[in-house]
Design a protein around this motif. Structure first.
Motif, PDB file in Angstrom:
ATOM      1  N   PHE A  83       0.529  -1.305  -0.367  1.00 23.43           N
ATOM      2  CA  PHE A  83       0.012   0.292   0.260  1.00 23.43           C
ATOM      3  C   PHE A  83       0.539   1.293  -0.114  1.00 23.43           C
ATOM      4  N   VAL A  84       0.482   2.019  -1.051  1.00 23.53           N
ATOM      5  CA  VAL A  84       1.509   2.968  -1.074  1.00 23.53           C
ATOM      6  C   VAL A  84       0.614   4.745  -0.113  1.00 23.53           C
ATOM      7  N   MET A  85      -0.913   4.876  -0.765  1.00 19.36           N
ATOM      8  CA  MET A  85      -1.493   5.771   0.093  1.00 19.36           C
ATOM      9  C   MET A  85      -2.639   5.412  -1.735  1.00 19.36           C
ATOM     10  N   GLU A  86      -3.991   6.730  -0.171  1.00 18.05           N
ATOM     11  CA  GLU A  86      -4.837   6.688  -0.522  1.00 18.05           C
ATOM     12  C   GLU A  86      -5.311   7.258  -1.896  1.00 18.05           C
ATOM     13  N   TYR A  87      -5.848   7.072  -3.422  1.00 17.49           N
ATOM     14  CA  TYR A  87      -6.708   8.072  -4.255  1.00 17.49           C
ATOM     15  C   TYR A  87      -8.457   8.282  -4.256  1.00 17.49           C
ATOM     16  N   VAL A  88      -8.254   9.897  -3.804  1.00 16.16           N
ATOM     17  CA  VAL A  88      -9.462   9.724  -3.616  1.00 16.16           C
ATOM     18  C   VAL A  88     -10.443  10.500  -4.111  1.00 16.16           C
ATOM     19  N   GLY A  89     -11.925  10.802  -4.277  1.00 16.69           N
ATOM     20  CA  GLY A  89     -12.718  11.386  -4.825  1.00 16.69           C
ATOM     21  C   GLY A  89     -13.602  11.505  -5.008  1.00 16.69           C
ATOM     22  N   GLU A  90     -14.543  11.832  -6.312  1.00 13.65           N
ATOM     23  CA  GLU A  90     -16.247  11.790  -5.956  1.00 13.65           C
ATOM     24  C   GLU A  90     -16.303  10.483  -7.144  1.00 13.65           C
ATOM     25  N   ILE A  91     -17.296   9.309  -6.595  1.00 13.16           N
ATOM     26  CA  ILE A  91     -16.630   8.295  -8.249  1.00 13.16           C
ATOM     27  C   ILE A  91     -18.242   9.265  -8.696  1.00 13.16           C
TER      28      ILE A  91
END
Length: 125
Positions: A83-91
């Protein structure tokens, strides 16, 4: 790892942890990962809590030399399936992404990420 030991609740993952002892993903790509959470009896040191521990690698944000914008690179070696990092946003739906993409293109700033592993139906804005 002892499956479902120590009060862990990987039941949503068919009683298998998604991670090995080193925190690397060990399940087939495309399957959802269910981590232990506040409903479990296990603690923060549980091996089924990887994403919620956050970024564990030194990363560097940099401006690309070829004019393509900003990038992220690592300052250390990252082991495969880590795991490196989350990728977040609106789906959003692909149709909505197409509409927003046209608006964003006129503004000159956007990054829409298609979730097309199985079908090209959704996008992260």
């Amino acid at each position: 790892l002892a499956e479902a030991a120590g009060g862990c609740c990987p039941g949503a993952s068919r009683n298998k942890f998604a991670y090995n002892e080193a925190g690397q993903v060990r399940i087939r790509a495309g399957l959802p990962i269910y981590e232990c959470n506040s409903r479990c009896r296990c603690g923060a040191d549980c091996p089924n809590r990887v994403v919620q521990k956050g970024i564990r690698y030194d990363l560097c944000i940099f401006r690309t030399g070829n004019g393509r914008g900003w990038g992220v690179r690592t300052l250390e070696r990252i082991r495969k399936n880590s795991f490196v990092m989350e990728y977040v946003g609106e789906i959003i739906t692909s149709e909505e992404a197409e509409r927003r993409g046209q608006v964003y293109d006129r503004q000159g700033a956007t990054y829409l990420f298609d979730l097309d592993y199985v079908e090209d139906v959704y996008t992260v804005d």
